[in-house]
Design an enzyme around this catalytic site. Structure first.
Site, PDB file in Angstrom:
ATOM      1  CB  SER A 167      -0.932   0.002   1.219  1.00 38.79           C
ATOM      2  OG  SER A 167      -1.888  -1.023   1.130  1.00 38.79           O
ATOM      3  CB  THR A 213      -3.779   4.375   1.941  1.00 37.12           C
ATOM      4  OG1 THR A 213      -3.450   3.082   1.432  1.00 37.12           O
ATOM      5  CG2 THR A 213      -4.513   5.166   0.869  1.00 37.12           C
ATOM      6  CG  ASP A 240      -5.256  -4.809   2.187  1.00 34.25           C
ATOM      7  OD1 ASP A 240      -4.657  -5.427   1.286  1.00 34.25           O
ATOM      8  OD2 ASP A 240      -4.757  -4.602   3.315  1.00 34.25           O
TER       9      ASP A 240
END
Length: 365
Positions: free
Chosen positions: A75, A129, A248
């Site tokens: 990520s 993120t 995820d």
């Protein structure tokens, strides 16, 4: 005759000489489904109720996700490419391959164009993120340093978890108190109404918020709606990143129920954002993923019993299948709606998302 004509000519002169106020640059909303590949999006069509909001898009493409260090990204590497336009290594948080800080789109829109900025995540606000939009560190696990960098980021609205990284620190700093001293209205208990006259921050869990199967409720759509309401009250364009993190996690857990419910929650949030774009045409919404997780496919569903070595198919149903519990190298979808949407169809590398977002903003100057 002349005395009547003169006022008319004067009015025409004034009407055409007064400058027309330019529309501000477009609002930019970036919705990221962590781990969301094409199969995850497809689950909304097979397991959801009604027509998924994904079907409201006509501008669709595919994105390559590999980092410079790995064919299969994490990520951090992927979000760095999206946030900065620079491809880097796995675990990098908005630094180049030689660990030099690279300006993020949030920072550039804030500094160069006067944008208000916001971030929403289901994980810690210091997770890979969201962190890639305001922090710069060599490794994604430097949560305490990432939290310290949020202090100076000037982000106007943020909501997620990660309270412990602000209050339970080895260096003794109370970053929660520091945020308050900078004028933030803060809440660590609930998603209470935002104050439009101040910056607002919500740190609603020590680490991450619960998943849907653990009883999270409507945090993601509610936070998205609250952020939009907050920014609409500002006299400035805004950049707003919203992350659906647990798609995820469902892939890592190989949990089909969790995946289906997280995608449904993501799609509900998407509907709110699409409605906003339709009501506010000077807005661009881009929806994509950092990578795919689980090597997910939707395939035939079988009865659990195996008779004489034969599986009996259930023709009217499909099942979520996992190829692994890790990230994959699959291309991920990208959807665009609103101002500048025509720039986003095609197949391209993930750092191109940054480039195309900036092109939309600059073209409106």
């Amino acid at each position: 005759m002349h005395h009547r004509l003169f006022p008319l000519l004067s009015w025409l002169f004034l009407a055409f000489s007064v400058p027309v106020l330019a529309q501000h640059p477009p609002n930019v909303i970036l919705l990221i489904g962590d781990g969301m590949g094409v199969a995850q999006v497809s689950s909304a069509f097979y397991f959801g109720e009604g027509t998924p909001h994904f079907q409201r898009f006509t501008k669709i493409g595919l994105v390559k996700t590999n980092s410079v260090s790995n064919k299969v990204t994490d990520s951090a590497g992927a979000a760095t490419a999206i946030a900065t336009g620079v491809r880097s290594y796995n675990r990098a948080i908005s630094v180049s391959p030689d660990t030099v800080s690279v300006p993020t789109i949030l920072e550039q829109l804030r500094d160069d164009y006067g944008y208000r900025t916001g971030l929403v995540s289901l994980t810690s606000i210091t997770h890979a993120t969201p962190a890639c939009f305001y922090a710069h560190v060599a490794d994604r696990d430097e949560h305490h340093e990432i939290a310290a960098q949020l202090i100076g980021s000037g982000v106007d609205f943020f909501a997620g978890g990660g309270l412990d990284y602000f209050t339970r620190r080895a260096d003794g700093r109370d970053l929660y108190r520091e945020l308050a001293s900078q004028g933030y209205r803060l809440d660590s208990l609930e998603l209470s109404p935002a104050d439009p006259s101040r910056k607002n921050g919500y740190l609603l869990a020590p680490e991450s918020l619960p998943s849907k199967v653990e009883g999270r409720g409507d945090f993601l759509p509610d936070a998205a709606r609250m952020g939009l309401d907050y920014f609409t009250r500002q006299e400035a364009p805004f950049f707003f990143m919203v992350e659906g993190s647990y798609i995820d996690w469902a892939g890592h857990a190989e949990n089909d129920t969790m995946l289906i419910r997280e995608v449904a929650d993501f799609d509900k949030t998407l509907g709110i954002l699409l409605d906003y774009v339709e009501a506010h045409p000077n807005t661009l919404l881009v929806v994509t993923a950092d990578h795919e997780t689980g090597g997910v496919s939707l395939a035939k569903k079988y009865h659990p019993q195996v008779v004489f070595g034969q599986k009996k198919e259930i023709p009217a149903e499909v099942a979520v299948s996992f190829n692994s519990n890790q990230h994959s190298a699959e291309l991920v979808p990208i959807f665009a709606k609103g101002k500048g949407e025509d720039l986003f169809p095609g197949i391209y590398q993930n750092n191109e998302i940054f480039t195309r977002l900036l092109r939309v903003v600059r073209s409106e100057q």
